[in-house]
Write an enzyme that holds these catalytic residues in place. Structure first.
Site, PDB file in Angstrom:
ATOM      1  N   ARG A 174      -5.209  -2.559  13.072  1.00 11.97           N
ATOM      2  CA  ARG A 174      -5.478  -2.563  11.788  1.00 11.97           C
ATOM      3  C   ARG A 174      -5.400  -3.990  11.073  1.00 11.97           C
ATOM      4  O   ARG A 174      -4.881  -4.233  10.013  1.00 11.97           O
ATOM      5  CB  ARG A 174      -4.492  -1.637  11.025  1.00 11.97           C
ATOM      6  CG  ARG A 174      -4.848  -0.188  11.289  1.00 11.97           C
ATOM      7  CD  ARG A 174      -6.297   0.492  10.861  1.00 11.97           C
ATOM      8  NE  ARG A 174      -6.172   1.820  11.465  1.00 11.97           N
ATOM      9  CZ  ARG A 174      -6.749   2.133  12.660  1.00 11.97           C
ATOM     10  NH1 ARG A 174      -7.266   1.349  13.518  1.00 11.97           N
ATOM     11  NH2 ARG A 174      -6.668   3.353  13.020  1.00 11.97           N
ATOM     12  N   SER A 245      -6.543   7.945   5.226  1.00 10.97           N
ATOM     13  CA  SER A 245      -5.251   7.700   5.782  1.00 10.97           C
ATOM     14  C   SER A 245      -4.748   6.667   5.010  1.00 10.97           C
ATOM     15  O   SER A 245      -5.194   5.468   4.875  1.00 10.97           O
ATOM     16  CB  SER A 245      -5.356   7.305   7.123  1.00 10.97           C
ATOM     17  OG  SER A 245      -5.861   8.175   8.093  1.00 10.97           O
ATOM     18  N   GLU A 341      -2.043   1.155   4.027  1.00  9.59           N
ATOM     19  CA  GLU A 341      -3.406   0.581   4.375  1.00  9.59           C
ATOM     20  C   GLU A 341      -4.223   0.108   3.041  1.00  9.59           C
ATOM     21  O   GLU A 341      -4.810  -0.752   3.365  1.00  9.59           O
ATOM     22  CB  GLU A 341      -4.016   1.748   5.300  1.00  9.59           C
ATOM     23  CG  GLU A 341      -3.601   2.000   6.678  1.00  9.59           C
ATOM     24  CD  GLU A 341      -4.758   2.438   7.475  1.00  9.59           C
ATOM     25  OE1 GLU A 341      -5.921   2.340   7.198  1.00  9.59           O
ATOM     26  OE2 GLU A 341      -4.283   3.363   8.783  1.00  9.59           O
TER      27      GLU A 341
END
Length: 345
Positions: A174, A245, A341
């Site tokens: 990520r 998410s 995120e």
């Protein structure tokens, strides 16, 4: 790369532009100035004007990974650069060049329609192709970095177009060089190197379970299975606002994992290339009792604890308050820190 041979039409200016439909959380937001960027060649003049005006600025793709305030001052660049074409192909790989504005799921579908399998595990991830490498999106055992050859971008710091190789992008879980240098690069095109040799990636138990009755599943089978799983687990942003998410799956040292696994039998985890263990953030949140909880206009999705939702009328602060509460509770129970995120504007 020379992007200044023919003077393009300038980026279209949209004053006081409503971004409510441009973010999947459905947060009401009005941009002071928005610019529709439909070609890379528009960027030098646009960024020069923005700098001369001393405006704050940011890039917005599909709005699937952002938390927007009610009012967004300065300039918001709406990256709508189109295009998708095969640039070269040999016995080993096919290279595809894609405009940053193309929808990610649309691109995955295109690869299968053109007999270029490999990306099917990444189906139905919202957002654009240009945003995908910044976050190094991933799902069901794959990351987009595995297929990237190079990326073309406008370097705001150098006032020049640059081409970054896969290694120069410094991809990690990520993470990427673009994410590490916010405000420096504007991705314009992404080159994918798709291997001709294909084999199914069925490491994740959920995916293998859905495909259990299919012998030798083909790429389209996996594509449909992934779409089925994601549709079941994740709410449609058109129905209930969300950014998918919300937290990254945390990486912990092996010794910490062993301790946690003794305390909490059945703790889902996966080995990571870094030598650490990747824990399932959704499981940690679920164990703290958050799944299905609602606090005013925000809540945790009933089918997936990893997803925060806007039931209607929520603000950015509402979402961040809930996220902080979840982070503090998980840290207290498991000693594991969760990282958000989405980008907070």
């Amino acid at each position: 790369m020379n992007c200044a041979q023919n003077a393009p039409l300038p980026a279209k200016l949209l004053s006081h532009y409503d971004l409510t439909d441009r973010n999947t959380f459905g947060l009401q937001c009005q941009a002071q100035f928005a610019y529709e960027v439909s070609a890379p060649e528009q960027l030098p003049a646009l960024m020069s004007a923005i700098k001369d005006s001393n405006l704050a600025w940011r890039v917005l793709g599909g709005g699937s990974n952002v938390i927007l305030p009610a009012n967004l001052p300065g300039a918001t660049l709406l990256i709508n650069i189109p295009g998708c074409e095969i640039s070269k192909s040999d016995v080993s790989y096919t290279e595809v060049i894609v405009g940053a504005g193309m929808g990610w799921h649309e691109f995955v579908s295109w690869t299968l329609d053109n007999d270029l399998p490999g990306l099917e595990n990444l189906a139905l991830i919202p957002g654009t192709v240009g945003a995908a490498p910044i976050q190094n999106i991933g799902a069901y055992g794959l990351e987009v970095a595995q297929f990237i050859d190079f990326i073309e971008a406008y370097d705001v710091q150098a006032n020049a177009f640059v081409t970054l190789s896969k290694d120069e992008c410094r991809f990690a879980y990520r993470d990427s060089y673009f994410k590490q240098n916010p405000g420096r690069f504007i991705v314009t095109k992404v080159a994918f190197k798709i291997p001709q040799a294909w084999s199914p990636k069925l490491d994740y138990a959920q995916l293998a379970q859905v495909l259990a009755d299919i012998q030798d599943p083909r790429p389209q089978d996996i594509f449909h299975a992934v779409c089925q799983i994601r549709t079941r687990k994740l709410p449609d942003p058109k129905v209930i606002g969300n950014a998918g998410s919300f937290f990254q799956n945390p990486l912990v040292p092996n010794n910490q994992f062993e301790t946690l696994n003794q305390q909490f039998p059945g703790l889902p985890s996966y080995p990571d290339e870094s030598g650490k263990r990747k824990l399932a953030a959704g499981w940690l949140i679920d164990q703290c009792g958050f799944k299905g909880q609602r606090i005013g206009a925000v809540g945790v999705y009933q089918n997936q604890a990893l997803v925060l939702v806007n039931h209607g009328g929520a603000t950015a602060q509402d979402i961040l308050n809930l996220a902080k509460h979840i982070q503090e509770t998980v840290l207290q129970k498991f000693g594991v820190a969760l990282q958000i995120e989405p980008n907070i504007f």
